[in-house]
Design an enzyme around this catalytic site. Structure first.
Site, short mmCIF file in Angstrom:
data_model
loop_
_atom_site.label_atom_id
_atom_site.label_comp_id
_atom_site.label_asym_id
_atom_site.label_seq_id
_atom_site.Cartn_x
_atom_site.Cartn_y
_atom_site.Cartn_z
CG HIS A 107 6.52 -26.00 -69.96
ND1 HIS A 107 7.55 -26.91 -69.87
CD2 HIS A 107 6.99 -24.86 -69.39
CE1 HIS A 107 8.59 -26.35 -69.28
NE2 HIS A 107 8.27 -25.10 -68.97
CB SER A 135 9.08 -21.82 -69.52
OG SER A 135 8.97 -22.58 -68.33
#
Length: 273
Positions: free
Chosen positions: A255, A48
């Site tokens: 993230h 990711s």
């Protein structure tokens, strides 16, 4: 007799000249075969952090992989126009997923490969969930489990991925990207995890990076360390390039934001590439 010798001399000369010209032609032809042409294609592999989760602007065709047009591979490709660009990085990918589902585009024409992988193998998501929901001691214990995995098991899994990349794309320059430290210790956060928990998580990220860097170097790959570019932009810094817990889109938690991709990852990859 003299005429015969002259004819033999001329024949030998012509044969040598023909052989030389033929050899030169063969060498020139060899230089133009696909195996010796410049390998200029770019393939972006990984998890990711490479697909761009957290950056938004996801390509709907990528589905749950959540590949973003604001991820560093897409930004680099847009700026440098490689002869081909294949973006196979996928949210949640582990080393086994890269091996089984992402290496298809690699080949003799691949000149550049980027990759981030290993965090999911080490149980990154479970570590963060445990630390957010449970006690400090439980958090630190779970972090230590992840550290043990990174030390004992992850190197072999990284070797499998790196060897497969080299076998499929022998001409490629491979850049392995690491992970940022998540927290600024003693920063602006007044709630959430303790600094003990944050320090343990940062230390585990450092171990993951040093382990990955060593395996990458042993395979002749370049390691891109993003800890420096993210310094001053960690969670609790007041200018974070990382999402903290995002309750409306939990998958984006921890993230990089779009700024983290363009300001944290892209410069490191560009320099290494």
């Amino acid at each position: 007799m003299r005429r015969f010798r002259l004819a033999a001399y001329v024949t030998s000369f012509l044969f040598a000249a023909t052989a030389a010209l033929t050899g030169a032609g063969a060498a020139q032809a060899a230089d133009n075969t696909p195996s010796t042409l410049a390998a200029t294609g770019y393939v972006a592999l990984g998890d990711s952090y490479s697909s761009g989760v957290g950056a938004g602007s996801y390509d709907s065709a990528s589905g749950d992989c959540k590949r973003s047009t604001k991820a560093y591979p897409a930004l680099w490709a847009a700026a440098h126009s490689p002869s081909s660009f294949h973006f196979t990085a996928c949210s949640g990918a582990r080393t086994g997923d890269v091996l089984s589902g992402q290496l298809g585009p690699l080949g003799a024409g691949t000149g550049l490969v980027s990759l981030s992988v290993g965090g999911n193998d080490a149980g990154f998501a479970d570590v963060m969930t445990t630390c957010v929901l449970y006690s400090e001691s439980t958090c630190v214990s779970r972090v230590n489990e992840a550290r043990a995995y990174v030390t004992s098991t992850l190197p072999g899994k990284l070797d499998q991925v790196y060897s497969a990349i080299s076998a499929k794309a022998p001409a490629a320059h491979v850049v392995v990207l690491g992970y940022p430290r998540f927290y600024k210790i003693g920063g602006s956060c007044i709630a959430g995890l303790s600094d003990t928990e944050r320090s343990a998580i940062n230390s585990a990220a450092d171990l993951l990076n040093s382990t990955t860097a060593k395996r990458a170097a042993d395979h002749g790959f370049t390691f891109g360390d993003v800890t420096t570019t993210f310094t001053g932009h960690e969670i609790c810094s007041g200018s974070s390039w990382l999402h903290s817990v995002n309750w409306t889109n939990i998958g984006e938690s921890y993230h990089p934001t779009a700024a983290g991709q363009s300001g944290g990852y892209l410069p490191v990859f560009t320099s290494a590439a």
